[in-house]
Design a protein around this motif. Structure first.
Motif, short mmCIF file in Angstrom:
data_model
loop_
_atom_site.label_atom_id
_atom_site.label_comp_id
_atom_site.label_asym_id
_atom_site.label_seq_id
_atom_site.Cartn_x
_atom_site.Cartn_y
_atom_site.Cartn_z
N LEU A 180 62.42 8.06 65.95
CA LEU A 180 61.00 7.97 65.65
C LEU A 180 60.57 8.92 64.54
O LEU A 180 59.76 8.56 63.67
N GLU A 181 61.13 10.11 64.55
CA GLU A 181 60.76 11.08 63.51
C GLU A 181 61.18 10.59 62.14
O GLU A 181 60.41 10.66 61.16
N ALA A 182 62.41 10.04 62.05
CA ALA A 182 62.90 9.52 60.77
C ALA A 182 62.09 8.30 60.34
O ALA A 182 61.78 8.13 59.15
N ALA A 183 61.74 7.46 61.30
CA ALA A 183 60.93 6.27 60.99
C ALA A 183 59.56 6.66 60.48
O ALA A 183 59.03 6.04 59.54
N ASP A 184 58.98 7.67 61.08
CA ASP A 184 57.66 8.13 60.66
C ASP A 184 57.72 8.67 59.23
O ASP A 184 56.83 8.39 58.40
N ALA A 239 54.20 5.75 63.03
CA ALA A 239 55.28 4.79 63.29
C ALA A 239 55.26 4.31 64.73
O ALA A 239 55.55 3.14 65.03
N ASP A 240 54.92 5.21 65.65
CA ASP A 240 54.82 4.85 67.07
C ASP A 240 53.60 3.96 67.31
O ASP A 240 53.66 2.98 68.07
N ILE A 241 52.50 4.31 66.68
CA ILE A 241 51.30 3.46 66.76
C ILE A 241 51.62 2.06 66.24
O ILE A 241 51.29 1.05 66.87
N LEU A 242 52.31 2.01 65.11
CA LEU A 242 52.61 0.73 64.46
C LEU A 242 53.45 -0.17 65.35
O LEU A 242 53.15 -1.36 65.52
N GLN A 243 54.51 0.38 65.94
CA GLN A 243 55.37 -0.49 66.75
C GLN A 243 54.63 -1.02 67.97
O GLN A 243 54.85 -2.17 68.38
N HIS A 244 53.72 -0.24 68.52
CA HIS A 244 52.95 -0.73 69.66
C HIS A 244 51.85 -1.70 69.24
O HIS A 244 51.47 -2.59 70.02
N LEU A 245 51.35 -1.56 68.02
CA LEU A 245 50.39 -2.55 67.51
C LEU A 245 51.04 -3.91 67.32
O LEU A 245 50.38 -4.95 67.47
N LEU A 246 52.34 -3.93 66.99
CA LEU A 246 53.02 -5.21 66.83
C LEU A 246 53.22 -5.94 68.15
O LEU A 246 53.37 -7.16 68.17
N VAL A 247 53.23 -5.19 69.25
CA VAL A 247 53.28 -5.82 70.57
C VAL A 247 51.97 -6.59 70.78
O VAL A 247 50.89 -6.02 70.71
N GLY A 248 52.07 -7.88 71.02
CA GLY A 248 50.87 -8.69 71.22
C GLY A 248 50.18 -9.12 69.94
O GLY A 248 49.09 -9.69 69.99
N SER A 249 50.81 -8.87 68.78
CA SER A 249 50.16 -9.19 67.50
C SER A 249 50.38 -10.64 67.06
O SER A 249 49.85 -11.06 66.04
N GLU A 250 51.21 -11.37 67.78
CA GLU A 250 51.40 -12.81 67.55
C GLU A 250 51.87 -13.14 66.13
O GLU A 250 51.49 -14.15 65.55
N GLY A 251 52.68 -12.27 65.57
CA GLY A 251 53.23 -12.52 64.25
C GLY A 251 52.24 -12.42 63.12
O GLY A 251 52.48 -12.94 62.02
N THR A 252 51.14 -11.71 63.33
CA THR A 252 50.10 -11.62 62.31
C THR A 252 50.13 -10.31 61.52
O THR A 252 49.38 -10.15 60.56
N LEU A 253 50.99 -9.37 61.92
CA LEU A 253 51.04 -8.06 61.25
C LEU A 253 52.40 -7.75 60.66
O LEU A 253 52.51 -6.89 59.77
N GLY A 254 53.45 -8.39 61.12
CA GLY A 254 54.80 -8.11 60.67
C GLY A 254 55.79 -8.89 61.50
O GLY A 254 55.42 -9.71 62.35
#
Length: 551
Positions: A180-184, A239-254
């Protein structure tokens, strides 16, 4: 098909290879429906088999200004896997890694949920989400829709069990959050505007006490309406916020290539019982008693559901089915003696809750048969619908203390709008009810459906303070009601997020977020009568993986 799309498809074929791109009418028709009530014929069908393909697709989409929609199993119930633009059929994202203790699993987005659970079985573990379609739906769909199911509740859904994700942003940036640190750090370097934007939105949410309150209130129940904006409160690193935002995003963010999920303990011994009640009110009133004893699943079925199941049960019903209302309950234990003791306790609870009948599964086979009956509720209901109609399966959640009254009012509303064939069933432990009914594509029927959905929104949100989608995701079906569910501030935040990550609005256009307030009433699929054996098909997508038309 427009010449412009033909030329764009040709250029894509040059990049990906001609075998992966099709404008053939049969291919386009084959992928024009998912399990929802909608039909949109894509201009182009693309098969993506690697992250490199996805990156190329994103670049092509930006150059050609053609929106993309990702599709895996096609079991989506809210119209989020169909498009009249470019449909991307996913294949080959099948990595699977289970650490020696089985406490987590890394799985590619095209692996079937049931297959992953099969590989976890020797550890007595499973993934948290457990939709009825788990043997057909994929990990990518489960995560992108934040699907749940009968035992999952909120705590075990993909959002709450996510450990890491490999994702691709519309710009082509690939992020692996296993470090996560490297991803951020990588996100800050490669996508400084996105990084800064996520920080700004996080601080905006945390600095607005009323908005934070709304988010916490709306996520107290199962709720898959809109984006997972609780991530701005729950996590610190972008990066942690982002991966959780993609949960339930229905393919609209990435794009979600694979995920690592924390697994759930699955004790080997089960106590499973089917209980009959005099009324839905009595069945709803009994839920608290079983929940207090630790039931992992409490499934409610109304009279119409039970009638449809009985009609199509065949030899699977080893005992008489209840007729008026029923609960299917299950408890799980590590110890066989505990399970046996609970069987006695269930008998006592049946008496205390005024059950009219009790069937206790005496073997794994009988337990499996009871669950087959429950999981077959939607196909059974669909098979009984009139010819030339589509099956609609709606999904809401009520605060459980109001469940009996809410189900009564929902039934009254269905009758008021002449959906007399409707059935009500669902996950009573979570107040999560499904109601399914048939709809033809006549204009007056669609308008009646529109008025009905307006009243459903008022009933669920305003009268009972519930969720308009508990586990089926927003899709096209509920996009016009997003602000009614979340209010102006939270909805504006979601539009800001979309603008940050997909400013050209090329990902799954008109799904989850739409300016078209009638999007849910457009492109209703027509199902002309063909043959009685074919007319029974509800296009649920369960058999799509074996269908030669989409091979």
């Amino acid at each position: 098909m427009a010449a412009l799309a033909e030329h764009a498809a040709s250029r894509l074929a040059d990049a990906l290879g001609p075998a992966k791109v099709s404008t053939d009418l049969l291919d386009r028709i084959a992928y024009s429906c998912d399990a929802s009530l909608y039909q949109l014929v894509p201009e182009i069908v693309v098969r993506a088999e690697s992250i490199a393909d996805v990156i190329e697709l994103f670049a092509w989409s930006r150059r050609e200004r053609i929106p993309l929609t990702f599709r895996a199993a096609g079991t989506s119930l809210s119209g989020q896997a169909v498009t009249n633009h470019a449909l991307v059929v996913l294949r080959g994202f099948d990595c699977l890694h289970i650490p020696s203790n089985g406490q987590a699993v890394r799985a590619g987005c095209t692996l079937r949920g049931g297959y992953v659970n099969g590989r976890l079985r020797s550890y007595h573990r499973r993934i948290g989400p457990d939709p009825a379609s788990i043997d057909a739906c994929t990990i990518g769909g489960i995560v992108a829709n934040n699907a749940s199911g009968m035992c999952c509740g909120i705590a075990q859904n993909a959002y709450h069990t996510l450990v890491a994700m490999r994702l691709v942003l519309p710009s082509g940036t690939v992020l692996d959050t296993s470090d996560l640190e490297a991803a951020d750090q990588l996100l800050a370097e490669r996508e400084p505007a996105v990084y800064a934007g996520l920080c700004a939105l996080r601080d905006q949410v945390r600095g607005d006490a009323e908005l934070a309150r709304i988010i916490r209130h709306r996520t107290r129940l199962k709720n898959t309406m809109g984006y997972s904006i609780a991530a701005f409160l729950d996590f610190e690193r972008p990066a942690d916020i982002l991966q959780h935002l993609l949960v339930g995003s229905e393919g609209t963010l990435g794009f979600i290539a694979d995920v690592t999920l924390r697994t759930i303990d699955e004790p080997p011994h089960a106590t499973t019982a089917l209980l009959g009640y005099r009324s839905l009110h009595d069945a709803c009133a009994a839920v608290d008693a079983f929940d207090a004893e630790g039931a992992v699943a409490i499934e409610l079925m109304d009279q119409a559901t039970l009638a449809a199941i009985a009609l199509h049960a065949g030899g699977r019903a080893f005992a008489p089915l209840p007729r008026t209302a029923a609960l299917l309950v299950e408890f799980r234990y590590d110890d066989a003696e505990q399970s046996a003791a609970m069987s006695s306790r269930v008998t006592t609870l049946a008496q205390k809750t005024a059950a009219t009948s009790l069937t206790l599964a005496a073997s794994d086979r009988e337990r499996h048969l009871l669950w087959q009956l429950r999981k077959g509720a939607m196909p059974s209901v669909g098979a009984a619908r009139p010819p030339e109609t589509a099956l609609i399966n709606e999904d809401v959640a009520f605060p459980r203390q109001h469940l009996a009254a809410a189900v009564h009012d929902l039934r009254s509303l269905l009758l008021e709008f002449c959906f007399s064939d409707a059935v009500i069933f669902g996950h009573a432990r979570d107040g999560n009810m499904h109601f399914a009914f048939a709809l033809d594509a006549a204009e007056h029927s669609i308008e009646r459906y529109g008025r009905f959905m307006d009243e459903v929104a008022a009933l669920v949100v305003e009268r009972y303070d519930g969720s308009l989608k508990a586990e089926h995701s927003t899709g096209r079906n509920m996009a016009p009601y997003l602000e009614r569910q979340w209010g102006e501030r939270a909805t504006a935040l979601m539009w800001q997020l979309k603008e940050l990550l997909d400013p050209d609005r090329l990902l799954n256009r008109d799904v989850l977020l739409s300016r078209d307030q009638r999007i849910h009433l457009r492109n209703i699929k027509q199902l002309p009568s063909v043959h009685h054996s074919i007319d029974r098909c509800i296009e649920c997508g369960f058999c799509e993986r074996a269908c030669p038309s989409v091979a």
